[in-house]
Design a protein around this motif. Structure first.
Motif, short mmCIF file in Angstrom:
data_model
loop_
_atom_site.label_atom_id
_atom_site.label_comp_id
_atom_site.label_asym_id
_atom_site.label_seq_id
_atom_site.Cartn_x
_atom_site.Cartn_y
_atom_site.Cartn_z
N GLN A 94 0.83 -1.21 0.00
CA GLN A 94 0.00 0.00 0.00
C GLN A 94 0.86 1.26 0.00
N GLN A 98 1.54 4.04 -3.23
CA GLN A 98 1.39 5.49 -3.07
C GLN A 98 2.70 6.21 -3.34
N ARG A 99 3.80 5.64 -2.90
CA ARG A 99 5.10 6.30 -3.05
C ARG A 99 5.48 6.48 -4.52
N ALA A 101 3.32 6.33 -7.02
CA ALA A 101 2.13 6.78 -7.77
C ALA A 101 1.78 5.78 -8.86
#
Length: 306
Positions: A94, A98-99, A101
């Motif tokens: 997760q 996010q890191r 993108a």
């Protein structure tokens, strides 16, 4: 820059997953971020040495597959990033999605996490529940990119945010697209609104002239597998309403009997959870409080007690 996040292990099936991601990266084009999680109980210095060894293995695999199934010019265009982390994939994916993108997570149907082999599809279903971007589940075996796609969902309840996110993947998956909606015999009176929902969804997608099909079947999962087999689809797109429905796609009865939908890549779209409204001032807070539905309490005085 489009980004593919590819969780990978060192099994034979992982080569097929990476080879498929390579083809997607060339077509789209996109950058490939390889994520390898290594669960180890060794002390910190030894664990760091293990991760360095695993990274070297990954780089060797990448360099071999880069030119094995792609033209040399295409292989050179792919850009890779390596993320090797201690721990388990389900604890890291997760934050990593996010890191970097990630626009799409590409992972195998079978995957070893924390040193354990989960039933086929179950681990991928768990990862799909953790990340907000679409997840492409690739079964073992060599395969070409899809030229015929099937999108199966309940379009009457589909969240509006899913269709633009699917349209963003049209460049990666061009080709004829079929929208398929199943209904049970008890829902025949809903045919008209279901057909309208199908037409509205088709109009919002960027695929050229997608076709719509409203089919009666009291077993929609078996029905979509048979439909994909009949039309020789190479990609199934699904938007499950919940985690339990997603797990049913990879139930052992389907993976054991090699049902058609478990033999082709499955693109899982996850609905974005609606965030609770936050008040910016006291007046807005009062308005939000008034908008909450009043709790319905039982009227004990109206009950005739014996």
């Amino acid at each position: 820059m489009k980004t593919l996040l590819v969780p990978i292990d060192h099994t034979a099936a992982a080569e097929h997953t990476l080879a498929y991601a390579n083809k997607l990266a060339v077509r789209w084009p996109a950058e490939v971020v390889l994520l390898y999680c290594h669960a180890s109980s060794a002390p910190a210095p030894a664990a760091a040495a293990e991760l360095a060894e695993q990274e070297q293995r990954l780089r060797s695999l990448v360099e071999r597959l880069r030119y094995q199934q792609l033209a040399r010019q295409d292989g050179r265009r792919i850009q890779y990033r390596y993320r090797l982390l201690p721990g388990c994939l389900h604890d890291q994916v997760q934050a990593e999605a996010q890191r970097c993108a990630a626009d799409l997570v590409v992972m195998g149907l079978e995957h070893i996490d924390c040193g354990r082999q989960a039933p086929p599809g179950n681990h991928a279903a768990a990862i799909a529940g953790l990340v907000s971007c679409p997840v492409l589940v690739v079964p073992p075996g060599r395969r070409s990119l899809p030229s015929r796609l099937v999108f199966s969902a309940d379009f009457s309840t589909l969240p509006p945010s899913l269709l633009p996110r699917l349209s963003a993947l049209e460049g990666a998956f061009p080709g004829p697209l079929d929208l398929v909606q199943f209904y049970s015999p008890t829902e025949r009176d809903r045919r008209r609104p279901l057909k309208q929902a199908l037409s509205q969804a088709a109009a919002q997608l960027t695929w050229p002239a997608p076709t719509t099909h409203l089919l009666e079947d009291d077993a929609p999962l078996e029905g979509i597998s048979e439909y994909c087999a009949r039309t020789q689809a190479q990609l199934l797109i699904i938007a499950p309403a919940d985690q339990a429905q997603l797990l049913r796609y990879f139930d052992s009865c389907y993976t054991t009997t090699r049902a058609y939908h478990t033999q082709i890549p499955v693109l899982v779209l996850r609905a974005v959870e609606r965030q609770p409204a936050v008040a910016c001032c006291e007046r807005c807070a009062e308005r939000l409080e008034q908008a909450k539905p009043a709790a319905v309490l039982p009227n004990y005085h109206a009950i005739r007690w014996a």
